[in-house]
Write a protein that holds these residues in place. Structure first.
Motif, PDB file in Angstrom:
ATOM      1  N   GLY A 129     -28.190 172.835 133.410  1.00  0.00           N
ATOM      2  CA  GLY A 129     -29.316 172.538 132.523  1.00  0.00           C
ATOM      3  C   GLY A 129     -30.468 171.952 133.322  1.00  0.00           C
ATOM      4  O   GLY A 129     -30.526 172.068 134.546  1.00  0.00           O
ATOM      5  N   GLY A 130     -31.417 171.336 132.613  1.00  0.00           N
ATOM      6  CA  GLY A 130     -32.526 170.685 133.294  1.00  0.00           C
ATOM      7  C   GLY A 130     -33.500 171.633 133.961  1.00  0.00           C
ATOM      8  O   GLY A 130     -34.258 171.228 134.850  1.00  0.00           O
ATOM      9  N   THR A 131     -33.493 172.904 133.552  1.00  0.00           N
ATOM     10  CA  THR A 131     -34.443 173.855 134.119  1.00  0.00           C
ATOM     11  C   THR A 131     -35.855 173.541 133.638  1.00  0.00           C
ATOM     12  O   THR A 131     -36.046 172.974 132.553  1.00  0.00           O
ATOM     13  CB  THR A 131     -34.087 175.297 133.722  1.00  0.00           C
ATOM     14  OG1 THR A 131     -33.963 175.375 132.293  1.00  0.00           O
ATOM     15  CG2 THR A 131     -32.781 175.732 134.366  1.00  0.00           C
ATOM     16  N   LEU A 132     -36.845 173.896 134.452  1.00  0.00           N
ATOM     17  CA  LEU A 132     -38.242 173.811 134.034  1.00  0.00           C
ATOM     18  C   LEU A 132     -38.576 175.147 133.383  1.00  0.00           C
ATOM     19  O   LEU A 132     -38.727 176.169 134.066  1.00  0.00           O
ATOM     20  CB  LEU A 132     -39.154 173.542 135.235  1.00  0.00           C
ATOM     21  CG  LEU A 132     -40.656 173.475 134.937  1.00  0.00           C
ATOM     22  CD1 LEU A 132     -40.992 172.315 134.014  1.00  0.00           C
ATOM     23  CD2 LEU A 132     -41.456 173.372 136.243  1.00  0.00           C
ATOM     24  N   ASP A 133     -38.660 175.156 132.057  1.00  0.00           N
ATOM     25  CA  ASP A 133     -38.893 176.389 131.302  1.00  0.00           C
ATOM     26  C   ASP A 133     -40.381 176.555 131.028  1.00  0.00           C
ATOM     27  O   ASP A 133     -41.037 175.633 130.517  1.00  0.00           O
ATOM     28  CB  ASP A 133     -38.140 176.364 129.972  1.00  0.00           C
ATOM     29  CG  ASP A 133     -36.636 176.292 130.156  1.00  0.00           C
ATOM     30  OD1 ASP A 133     -36.149 176.747 131.210  1.00  0.00           O
ATOM     31  OD2 ASP A 133     -35.948 175.773 129.249  1.00  0.00           O
ATOM     32  N   LEU A 134     -40.910 177.733 131.358  1.00  0.00           N
ATOM     33  CA  LEU A 134     -42.320 178.048 131.156  1.00  0.00           C
ATOM     34  C   LEU A 134     -42.447 179.010 129.981  1.00  0.00           C
ATOM     35  O   LEU A 134     -41.748 180.033 129.931  1.00  0.00           O
ATOM     36  CB  LEU A 134     -42.909 178.683 132.414  1.00  0.00           C
ATOM     37  CG  LEU A 134     -42.559 178.018 133.753  1.00  0.00           C
ATOM     38  CD1 LEU A 134     -43.199 178.786 134.908  1.00  0.00           C
ATOM     39  CD2 LEU A 134     -42.986 176.558 133.761  1.00  0.00           C
ATOM     40  N   ILE A 173     -29.898 168.630 129.676  1.00  0.00           N
ATOM     41  CA  ILE A 173     -28.899 168.493 130.733  1.00  0.00           C
ATOM     42  C   ILE A 173     -27.526 168.751 130.102  1.00  0.00           C
ATOM     43  O   ILE A 173     -27.099 168.037 129.188  1.00  0.00           O
ATOM     44  CB  ILE A 173     -28.926 167.083 131.361  1.00  0.00           C
ATOM     45  CG1 ILE A 173     -30.353 166.708 131.780  1.00  0.00           C
ATOM     46  CG2 ILE A 173     -27.968 167.023 132.552  1.00  0.00           C
ATOM     47  CD1 ILE A 173     -31.015 167.666 132.733  1.00  0.00           C
ATOM     48  N   LEU A 174     -26.829 169.760 130.602  1.00  0.00           N
ATOM     49  CA  LEU A 174     -25.601 170.208 129.953  1.00  0.00           C
ATOM     50  C   LEU A 174     -24.343 169.649 130.605  1.00  0.00           C
ATOM     51  O   LEU A 174     -23.274 169.658 129.990  1.00  0.00           O
ATOM     52  CB  LEU A 174     -25.549 171.742 129.958  1.00  0.00           C
ATOM     53  CG  LEU A 174     -26.694 172.432 129.192  1.00  0.00           C
ATOM     54  CD1 LEU A 174     -26.618 173.943 129.392  1.00  0.00           C
ATOM     55  CD2 LEU A 174     -26.638 172.078 127.709  1.00  0.00           C
ATOM     56  N   GLU A 175     -24.450 169.192 131.849  1.00  0.00           N
ATOM     57  CA  GLU A 175     -23.268 168.680 132.542  1.00  0.00           C
ATOM     58  C   GLU A 175     -23.393 167.176 132.770  1.00  0.00           C
ATOM     59  O   GLU A 175     -24.471 166.601 132.648  1.00  0.00           O
ATOM     60  CB  GLU A 175     -23.086 169.416 133.875  1.00  0.00           C
ATOM     61  CG  GLU A 175     -22.813 170.904 133.693  1.00  0.00           C
ATOM     62  CD  GLU A 175     -22.618 171.631 135.012  1.00  0.00           C
ATOM     63  OE1 GLU A 175     -22.897 171.026 136.063  1.00  0.00           O
ATOM     64  OE2 GLU A 175     -22.176 172.794 134.986  1.00  0.00           O
ATOM     65  N   ASP A 176     -22.274 166.556 133.093  1.00  0.00           N
ATOM     66  CA  ASP A 176     -22.256 165.109 133.299  1.00  0.00           C
ATOM     67  C   ASP A 176     -22.745 164.790 134.707  1.00  0.00           C
ATOM     68  O   ASP A 176     -21.989 164.401 135.594  1.00  0.00           O
ATOM     69  CB  ASP A 176     -20.838 164.571 133.080  1.00  0.00           C
ATOM     70  CG  ASP A 176     -20.790 163.047 133.103  1.00  0.00           C
ATOM     71  OD1 ASP A 176     -21.873 162.421 133.008  1.00  0.00           O
ATOM     72  OD2 ASP A 176     -19.684 162.489 133.203  1.00  0.00           O
ATOM     73  N   ASP A 177     -24.047 165.022 134.897  1.00  0.00           N
ATOM     74  CA  ASP A 177     -24.683 164.768 136.180  1.00  0.00           C
ATOM     75  C   ASP A 177     -26.109 164.305 135.905  1.00  0.00           C
ATOM     76  O   ASP A 177     -26.575 164.370 134.765  1.00  0.00           O
ATOM     77  CB  ASP A 177     -24.673 166.026 137.050  1.00  0.00           C
ATOM     78  CG  ASP A 177     -24.543 165.689 138.536  1.00  0.00           C
ATOM     79  OD1 ASP A 177     -24.894 164.552 138.909  1.00  0.00           O
ATOM     80  OD2 ASP A 177     -24.093 166.561 139.300  1.00  0.00           O
ATOM     81  N   ILE A 178     -26.808 163.864 136.911  1.00  0.00           N
ATOM     82  CA  ILE A 178     -28.143 163.291 136.708  1.00  0.00           C
ATOM     83  C   ILE A 178     -29.193 164.123 137.438  1.00  0.00           C
ATOM     84  O   ILE A 178     -29.026 164.467 138.621  1.00  0.00           O
ATOM     85  CB  ILE A 178     -28.216 161.828 137.201  1.00  0.00           C
ATOM     86  CG1 ILE A 178     -27.220 160.973 136.404  1.00  0.00           C
ATOM     87  CG2 ILE A 178     -29.628 161.269 137.049  1.00  0.00           C
ATOM     88  CD1 ILE A 178     -27.162 159.517 136.846  1.00  0.00           C
ATOM     89  N   ARG A 179     -30.248 164.453 136.732  1.00  0.00           N
ATOM     90  CA  ARG A 179     -31.397 165.185 137.293  1.00  0.00           C
ATOM     91  C   ARG A 179     -32.421 164.146 137.765  1.00  0.00           C
ATOM     92  O   ARG A 179     -33.214 163.637 137.008  1.00  0.00           O
ATOM     93  CB  ARG A 179     -31.997 166.107 136.229  1.00  0.00           C
ATOM     94  CG  ARG A 179     -33.183 166.979 136.680  1.00  0.00           C
ATOM     95  CD  ARG A 179     -33.764 167.623 135.438  1.00  0.00           C
ATOM     96  NE  ARG A 179     -34.724 168.678 135.666  1.00  0.00           N
ATOM     97  CZ  ARG A 179     -36.045 168.510 135.748  1.00  0.00           C
ATOM     98  NH1 ARG A 179     -36.560 167.277 135.679  1.00  0.00           N
ATOM     99  NH2 ARG A 179     -36.859 169.532 135.889  1.00  0.00           N
TER     100      ARG A 179
END
Length: 452
Positions: A129-134, A173-179
């Motif tokens: 997740g956390g993509t920059l969507d345009l 953010i879809l996973e248990d991680d930090i952006r």
């Protein structure tokens, strides 16, 4: 030379890769991770932010700040032919699991160019997740669908010029991680300042459907048709400006309604900087009968008994003449489907002369395991105080009534991946009128309107 990638659709975005030595990027990340973050949450976003990094004197942050303010700034000015002033905003940002930032353009004051320095784990992928969507834009400049998604990469620097069409979002953010990232803006007096256009409130009353009041007995739990119960409901509503009525429909009708929801045709509505959910496009059977019931004069009379507000000319109450500033007529209604990714934002703040309103929400097919952490709740705030005045979670077979003043607005919080199954909501608004005579004249000249 600079290792860079330049895209032009749906708008121009450039990414510089490997902008620092790896050990410098790791040192910068460690300094950012050691800082205090403030959790920020509203209708548009859910994220964690540091203080302005201009005020931080640690070695790596100071070095990257100087680098961005001089070398990076000069390169972008040369590419864009812009002339930046000395104002540069820069914050440390972290998005944790289920955090997100919804569709927006960044157009504000003198912002000219937005930038993001990514410090994500090297294993980060689009599945995280956390993509920059345009977003693509329609002919009116409104955001439609996602035209391109950029996956964050460690030690990369993305930037784009802010415009009326620079619609973008940070996906959940879809996973248990930090952006981890540093983001900000270069400013210029030549920035495309966009002044919000306020819509003038236009009264469009939905004429009530005339029907025998006995129709209520076949649909609604009999306890709510008891005058003693409705008086108790009215007392609570007048004390709290809201009330929720559980087990509102009788079990037989509620089961039939839920069974028919699967055959309804749903269509997604936008624009994405205001809302994303599905509305009922084509229906039949119990669903059609339910929607018709909610628009009847008999139901309006029942709501009047629940609230003490004159919502029908057939509500016989001697005190009605005193309700000069209370709701008196339906102005909008919709039956909607809410799933992962659905939301509505605070659009009513842009409407001028918005009157006091009565809102009704009826929810169905809500997962018994639903948790408010999944979003999907309706939140009301006032213009002067951004803290929630009221939160209404979706509850099965429950009718919620809320009275909002002209400076109070509602939104439905973005629904994240914690939601296991979609739910449904009928909502409508009733508006204040100055007199019965004016209401009747308006209703006579109005066409039926079904607004989302």
């Amino acid at each position: 030379g600079i290792n860079a990638e330049y895209g032009v659709s749906p708008f121009k975005v450039c990414t510089f890769y490997d902008v620092m030595k790896d050990d410098s990027a790791m040192g910068l990340l460690e300094e950012i991770q050691s800082m205090d973050f403030t959790f920020k949450e509203n209708d548009l976003l859910s994220l964690h932010q540091t203080i302005d990094l201009n005020d931080v004197k640690t070695p790596y942050i100071s070095a990257v700040r100087d680098f961005i303010y001089t070398e990076v700034k000069a390169v972008i000015e040369r590419i864009t032919s812009a002339h930046f002033n000395d104002t540069v905003d820069m914050h440390g940002i972290k998005f944790m699991q289920h955090d997100n930032l919804l569709c927006h353009s960044d157009c504000l004051n003198t912002r000219h160019t937005a930038f993001i320095l990514y410090l994500v784990p090297k294993t980060w992928s689009s599945e995280s997740g956390g993509t920059l969507d345009l977003f693509n834009s329609d002919e009116d400049g409104n955001p439609t669908d996602i035209g391109k998604s950029l996956c964050p990469k460690f030690n990369s620097f993305s930037w784009f010029e802010v415009s009326e069409k620079s619609w973008h979002q940070v996906s959940e953010i879809l996973e248990d991680d930090i952006r981890w990232s540093i983001s900000g803006w270069f400013h210029s007096e030549d920035a495309p300042i966009v002044k919000p256009v306020a819509d003038e409130f236009v009264m469009r009353l939905t004429p009530p459907i005339e029907t025998d009041i006995d129709v209520l007995k076949s649909w609604i739990s009999l306890k709510y048709l008891n005058l003693e119960i409705s008086s108790e409901v009215q007392l609570k509503f007048q004390e709290d400006s809201e009330v929720s009525l559980a087990e509102f429909l009788n079990p037989e009708k509620y089961s039939a309604l839920c069974a028919d929801l699967a055959s309804v045709e749903w269509v997604t509505v936008g624009p994405r900087d205001k809302k994303k959910y599905q509305i009922c496009n084509k229906q039949s059977g119990t669903v059609s009968e339910f929607i018709e019931l909610m628009k009847t004069d008999a139901f309006a009379v029942l709501l009047s008994h629940f609230t003490g507000l004159p919502l029908s000319v057939n509500y016989d109450d001697p005190d009605c003449d005193d309700f000069a500033d209370k709701p008196f007529g339906m102005i909008s209604s919709s039956f909607s489907r809410w799933e992962h990714g659905s939301y509505s934002l605070l659009c009513d703040q842009e409407v001028e002369n918005l009157p006091d309103r009565l809102h009704i929400f009826y929810h169905a097919e809500v997962d018994p395991e639903y948790d408010v952490d999944a979003g999907g709740y309706v939140s009301f705030i006032s213009h002067s105080d951004k803290e929630p005045l009221l939160v209404i979670p979706p509850q099965n077979n429950t009718l919620s009534l809320v009275f909002s003043r002209t400076d109070e607005f509602g939104f439905t919080k973005y629904i994240n991946a914690l939601l296991q199954k979609p739910f449904y909501c009928f909502n409508a608004q009733y508006v204040a009128r100055t007199s019965n005579e004016e209401l009747n004249n308006e209703a006579a000249n109005s066409e039926s309107s079904d607004n989302a």
